[in-house]
Motif scaffolding. Structure first.
Motif, PDB file in Angstrom:
ATOM      1  N   GLY A  83      38.146 136.780 101.011  1.00 35.78           N
ATOM      2  CA  GLY A  83      36.878 136.386 100.418  1.00 35.78           C
ATOM      3  C   GLY A  83      35.992 135.560 101.314  1.00 35.78           C
ATOM      4  N   ASP A  84      36.543 135.051 102.426  1.00 41.27           N
ATOM      5  CA  ASP A  84      35.729 134.245 103.343  1.00 41.27           C
ATOM      6  C   ASP A  84      35.961 134.755 104.764  1.00 41.27           C
ATOM      7  N   ASP A  85      36.691 134.024 105.605  1.00 39.41           N
ATOM      8  CA  ASP A  85      36.860 134.400 107.007  1.00 39.41           C
ATOM      9  C   ASP A  85      38.291 134.835 107.303  1.00 39.41           C
ATOM     10  N   PRO A 187      29.928 147.771  97.931  1.00 37.58           N
ATOM     11  CA  PRO A 187      30.992 148.267  97.047  1.00 37.58           C
ATOM     12  C   PRO A 187      31.887 147.171  96.472  1.00 37.58           C
ATOM     13  N   TYR A 188      31.778 145.953  97.023  1.00 43.48           N
ATOM     14  CA  TYR A 188      32.700 144.879  96.617  1.00 43.48           C
ATOM     15  C   TYR A 188      31.993 143.788  95.825  1.00 43.48           C
ATOM     16  N   ALA A 189      30.788 144.071  95.355  1.00 43.47           N
ATOM     17  CA  ALA A 189      30.027 143.066  94.614  1.00 43.47           C
ATOM     18  C   ALA A 189      30.836 142.572  93.415  1.00 43.47           C
ATOM     19  N   GLY A 190      31.038 141.271  93.361  1.00 42.95           N
ATOM     20  CA  GLY A 190      31.750 140.663  92.232  1.00 42.95           C
ATOM     21  C   GLY A 190      33.249 140.668  92.347  1.00 42.95           C
ATOM     22  N   LEU A 191      33.820 141.380  93.341  1.00 44.80           N
ATOM     23  CA  LEU A 191      35.282 141.490  93.396  1.00 44.80           C
ATOM     24  C   LEU A 191      35.953 140.155  93.653  1.00 44.80           C
ATOM     25  N   ARG A 192      35.336 139.325  94.473  1.00 41.02           N
ATOM     26  CA  ARG A 192      35.932 138.012  94.769  1.00 41.02           C
ATOM     27  C   ARG A 192      36.073 137.180  93.504  1.00 41.02           C
ATOM     28  N   ASP A 193      35.003 137.118  92.712  1.00 45.70           N
ATOM     29  CA  ASP A 193      35.065 136.341  91.467  1.00 45.70           C
ATOM     30  C   ASP A 193      36.054 136.958  90.485  1.00 45.70           C
ATOM     31  N   CYS A 369      44.011 141.405  82.077  1.00 43.73           N
ATOM     32  CA  CYS A 369      42.914 140.459  82.280  1.00 43.73           C
ATOM     33  C   CYS A 369      41.594 141.202  82.411  1.00 43.73           C
ATOM     34  N   GLY A 370      41.552 142.412  81.889  1.00 42.01           N
ATOM     35  CA  GLY A 370      40.378 143.248  82.061  1.00 42.01           C
ATOM     36  C   GLY A 370      39.323 143.053  81.000  1.00 42.01           C
ATOM     37  N   GLY A 371      39.489 142.061  80.112  1.00 46.41           N
ATOM     38  CA  GLY A 371      38.490 141.799  79.079  1.00 46.41           C
ATOM     39  C   GLY A 371      37.280 141.105  79.666  1.00 46.41           C
ATOM     40  N   PRO A 372      36.494 140.476  78.812  1.00 39.86           N
ATOM     41  CA  PRO A 372      35.302 139.781  79.292  1.00 39.86           C
ATOM     42  C   PRO A 372      35.664 138.764  80.370  1.00 39.86           C
ATOM     43  N   GLN A 373      34.922 138.790  81.458  1.00 39.70           N
ATOM     44  CA  GLN A 373      35.199 137.868  82.548  1.00 39.70           C
ATOM     45  C   GLN A 373      34.747 136.458  82.167  1.00 39.70           C
ATOM     46  N   PRO A 374      35.485 135.442  82.640  1.00 36.86           N
ATOM     47  CA  PRO A 374      35.092 134.076  82.318  1.00 36.86           C
ATOM     48  C   PRO A 374      33.702 133.748  82.841  1.00 36.86           C
ATOM     49  N   VAL A 375      32.997 132.941  82.087  1.00 38.47           N
ATOM     50  CA  VAL A 375      31.657 132.520  82.467  1.00 38.47           C
ATOM     51  C   VAL A 375      31.749 131.607  83.682  1.00 38.47           C
ATOM     52  N   THR A 376      30.816 131.758  84.609  1.00 43.60           N
ATOM     53  CA  THR A 376      30.740 130.854  85.757  1.00 43.60           C
ATOM     54  C   THR A 376      29.318 130.323  85.874  1.00 43.60           C
ATOM     55  N   GLY A 377      29.170 129.218  86.529  1.00 39.31           N
ATOM     56  CA  GLY A 377      27.857 128.617  86.759  1.00 39.31           C
ATOM     57  C   GLY A 377      27.895 127.704  87.965  1.00 39.31           C
ATOM     58  N   GLU A 378      26.730 127.205  88.341  1.00 38.95           N
ATOM     59  CA  GLU A 378      26.629 126.363  89.532  1.00 38.95           C
ATOM     60  C   GLU A 378      26.797 124.892  89.180  1.00 38.95           C
ATOM     61  N   VAL A 379      27.529 124.191  90.031  1.00 41.28           N
ATOM     62  CA  VAL A 379      27.610 122.734  90.000  1.00 41.28           C
ATOM     63  C   VAL A 379      26.943 122.243  91.282  1.00 41.28           C
ATOM     64  N   ARG A 380      25.860 121.457  91.148  1.00 39.64           N
ATOM     65  CA  ARG A 380      25.037 121.108  92.299  1.00 39.64           C
ATOM     66  C   ARG A 380      24.896 119.603  92.447  1.00 39.64           C
TER      67      ARG A 380
END
Length: 614
Positions: A83-85, A187-193, A369-380
C-alpha cells in the motif's frame, strides 16, 4: 506429505478457471480480470477483490512445493500488494509472482550482493510465474533502480518479457518491458482501504476481538497452536512476539487442526516479531508446509513487523495498518503477502543473503467481511502562527488512536495508546489521515523553524464518528514565535601606563548606565544613573570587558589603581555609546594612569634609557 486438497477448493478452482477463460477476451480493456480483482470464487469468502486464489487460466493443481524445475503453470493473481513503498535492500534476491505497489518501488541493494533482483520469475519457488507479457510490477509512484543494479523481470528465460508499468518516473536498469501509465493504479482504487477493513474485521468484528477456537502458547522453544479439532475456521489470537525469551528463534507448531480447515492467526499489538526456523524447502520435512495455502497471518494493529530467522516460513500475510513498515529478512516467505503499509525486503545485518518471496495462493475460507465497508473520514490538524493566523509548514506531528481506555494520551508505559502515523505539515499547514471512527490525538514533536514547541504539545481528543466522517474532524495547533533576544553589545577597557603605554593590571572600574536623562554621571541622590557592574579588575593584558550590555550610553568610573599609580583627577570617563551598529564588534576604550612616585628599579632604568634616545 501435503494434505489432500478439499473437494470444495478443487471445485472452486474449476469454476474460477472457467470464469477466467470467459474474461480472457476482455483482459486488454478490463485489467481487473487479469489482476485477480474480479475472479473471486462466489462460494468462498476470500480476501477483498478476490485476492488469494490463483487466477486462471493455467493454475496448477496442486501447486508444487519449492523447486527449481520447469514452470508448473501460470498465476495471474497478485502475489504481493504493497500500500505504500517497496524497498529492496541488503542481499535480498527475488520476489515471485505479480507485484502491485501503490507508491514507489526502490531498489538499492548491497553492491556486493550482485546488484540484481528478480521479480515475477525466480530461480527457486513455486515456479508458477505470471503469464508472459502481463504486468509483473505495477506502481503508482516511481521505479528507482540504483546505479549498477538491475531489476530483472525475465528470470533469464529466453523470450519471457514481464511488463513494468509505472505512473511516476523510472530510473536505472530494468530487464523487461517498461510502460509509463499515469492511470496504472486505476484497477486498484479502494483496495488498500478494503484490505485494512478486512484485517480489522478478521480480528475484531464489531470492534470486539474475534473469539478464538484454540490456544496459542509461547513455550519458549516454540509457539504451540492447539485447535479445537472440529471448526472449519480455526482462529488464534497472539498478543506476543513469536520468539524465545531472549528474542531468538523458535519453532511454530500446529496441532489438532482438521484437514480442510482454514487457519486465521490474529497477531495483536503495535510492534511484533516472528523469529523462527520453521518451514522447509522440502514439504515432506516440515509439518508447517502442509498448512501453507490455508494459513493467514493477520496483523491488524502493528506499525512495525519484523519477520526474521532462518525458516522458509509458510502461509499468507495481511498487514492492515497503513502506516506500518514490515521488514522481511527470512530466507523465504511462501504465500501471498499483502500489506497496506510499506515493506523492506533485506538481509540480516549479521550476514547471509538470498531472501525470497515465493508465489503461493491463499485458498482459505475466511469470515465474510464483504458487507458494507466501515465508514472512514479525515482527522486533521492545522498548524498556524499565533499572531497572524497564517498556516505554517515544517511542523512535525504524530497521530495517536485512543486504545487503552485511559483518558488523555499515553505514549509510553506498558499500555500506551496506538501510534497511527507521523506527518510534517506542508505549505497549507495541514496534516491529515483518513481512518476509521474513534478518538484521536495529534502530538506536535517538532516546531517549525523560528517557533516554540507548544506546552502542552498534545491536541485533542478528536472524535471521528459515522455522522461527521464526511466532513472529518480538525483541530488547530497554534505556535508562537521564539522570543527574539534583544540586541546587546560590549565595552572593553584597555588600561595602560601613561608614560610607556604598557598594559596595567589591577585597575578597578565600575560601569554605569545613563538612565536618568541628566547629562553626566550621577551616582547618588534621589535619581542616580544605574550601576551595571560594581567592579571589574583589569587582567595581565590590561583589559576588562563588560558583556551583554543593553544598547545605550555608559560611563566608566575608576575606583582603584594599580600599586604605584594614582587615580585621575576625574575618575569618570564617558559617555560611551553602545549601539546596534557597533554591537557585534563592541566598543573599546583606552585609559591611562600616571605614576604616583619617582621611578625606581628596572622599569625606571628602561624609561630613562628610552628618554635618552628620544
Amino acid at each position: 506429505m501435503r494434505p489432500p486438497m478439499p473437494r470444495r477448493f478443487a471445485a472452486l478452482r474449476s469454476r474460477a478457471r472457467a470464469a477466467g477463460a470467459a474474461c480472457a477476451v476482455l483482459a486488454t480493456v478490463v485489467p481487473a480480470f487479469t489482476l485477480g480483482l474480479g475472479a473471486a470464487p462466489a462460494a468462498a469468502a476470500t480476501l477483498p477483490g478476490g485476492l488469494g486464489p490463483c487466477v486462471p487460466g493455467d493454475c496448477p493443481e496442486p501447486f508444487p512445493g519449492i523447486n527449481n524445475g520447469d514452470f508448473a503453470g501460470r498465476d495471474n493473481g497478485i502475489n504481493i500488494f504493497v500500500g505504500d513503498d517497496f524497498l529492496v535492500r541488503g542481499r535480498a534476491a527475488e520476489a515471485e509472482g505479480r507485484v502491485v505497489v501503490l507508491d514507489d518501488f526502490d531498489q538499492n541493494k548491497d553492491p556486493e550482493a550482485g546488484g540484481s533482483y528478480n521479480l515475477g520469475i525466480v530461480g527457486v519457488g513455486s515456479r508458477v510465474p505470471p503469464p508472459d507479457g502481463e504486468d509483473f510490477l505495477t506502481t503508482g509512484g516511481d521505479v528507482t533502480i540504483a546505479p549498477g543494479q538491475t531489476l530483472d523481470t525475465t528470470g533469464g528465460v529466453l523470450g519471457e518479457q514481464g511488463v513494468v508499468r509505472y505512473a511516476g518516473t523510472q530510473s536505472g536498469t530494468v530487464s523487461g518491458t517498461l510502460v509509463h501509465d499515469t492511470g496504472a493504479m486505476a484497477p486498484y482504487a479502494g483496495l488498500r482501504d478494503e484490505l485494512t477493513a478486512a484485517s480489522q474485521c478478521y480480528a475484531r468484528p464489531g470492534g470486539t476481538l474475534r473469539t478464538s477456537t484454540g490456544t496459542a502458547v509461547n513455550q519458549g522453544t516454540q509457539t504451540l497452536f492447539t485447535g479445537d479439532g472440529t471448526s472449519a475456521l480455526q482462529v488464534f489470537d497472539v498478543d506476543f512476539d513469536m520468539a524465545t525469551a531472549s528474542g531468538g528463534q523458535q519453532g511454530v507448531v500446529f496441532e489438532n487442526i482438521p484437514d480442510d480447515a482454514t487457519i486465521l492467526v490474529n497477531v495483536i499489538g503495535a510492534d511484533r516479531t516472528i523469529n523462527t526456523y520453521s518451514g522447509g524447502i522440502d514439504d515432506a520435512t516440515d509439518p508447517l508446509n502442509a498448512y501453507r495455502e490455508r494459513l493467514l497471518w493477520n496483523f491488524p494493529d502493528a506499525t512495525s513487523v519484523d519477520l526474521v530467522g532462518t525458516g522458509q516460513f509458510q502461509g499468507s500475510f495481511l498487514m492492515g495498518e497503513q502506516s506500518s513498515m514490515t521488514t522481511v529478512t527470512l530466507p523465504g516467505v511462501n504465500g501471498r503477502f499483502f500489506t497496506t503499509g510499506s515493506v523492506t525486503h533485506t538481509s540480516s545485518a549479521t550476514g547471509g543473503g538470498g531472501q525470497e518471496f515465493h508465489a503461493y495462493p491463499f485458498n482459505g475460507d475466511l469470515p465474510d467481511c464483504g458487507g458494507p465497508q466501515p465508514v472512514t473520514g479525515e482527522v486533521r490538524v492545522l498548524k498556524s502562527d499565533a499572531d497572524t493566523g497564517d498556516p505554517l509548514a515544517g511542523a512535525g506531528f504524530e497521530l495517536w488512536r485512543e486504545t487503552n481506555g485511559i483518558d488523555g494520551l499515553q505514549t509510553t508505559g506498558t499500555d500506551p495508546d496506538t501510534l497511527v502515523t507521523t506527518c510534517t505539515t506542508p505549505t497549507n499547514g495541514i496534516c491529515a489521515e483518513t481512518t476509521t471512527p474513534g478518538t484521536y490525538y495529534w502530538r506536535e514533536t517538532e516546531a517549525p523553524d523560528g517557533y516554540d514547541l507548544p506546552d502542552p504539545a498534545v491536541f485533542g481528543p478528536l472524535t471521528l464518528t459515522e455522522d461527521n466522517a464526511e466532513t472529518g474532524v480538525q483541530t488547530e495547533a497554534v505556535n508562537s514565535r521564539e522570543p527574539v533576544p534583544p540586541v546587546t553589545g560590549s565595552l572593553t577597557l584597555d588600561k595602560t601606563d601613561a608614560k610607556n603605554g604598557r598594559p596595567l593590571a589591577g585597575a578597578v572600574f565600575e560601569l554605569w548606565r545613563e538612565s536618568n536623562d541628566v547629562p553626566g554621571l550621577q551616582t547618588t541622590g534621589t535619581n542616580p544613573d544605574t550601576l551595571s557592574d560594581a567592579g571589574c579588575s583589569t587582567d595581565s593584558a590590561g583589559q576588562c570587558t563588560f558583556d551583554d550590555l543593553p544598547l545605550g550610553e555608559y560611563y566608566l568610573r575608576e575606583i582603584a589603581v594599580p600599586e604605584g599609580y594614582v587615580l585621575p583627577a576625574n575618575p569618570v570617563s564617558g559617555p560611551f555609546e553602545v549601539t546596534e551598529a557597533n554591537s557585534s564588534e563592541g566598543v573599546t576604550v583606552e585609559l591611562a594612569n600616571e605614576r604616583g612616585e619617582p621611578c625606581k628599579g628596572k622599569d625606571c632604568k628602561d624609561d630613562t634609557h628610552e628618554s635618552a634616545h628620544a
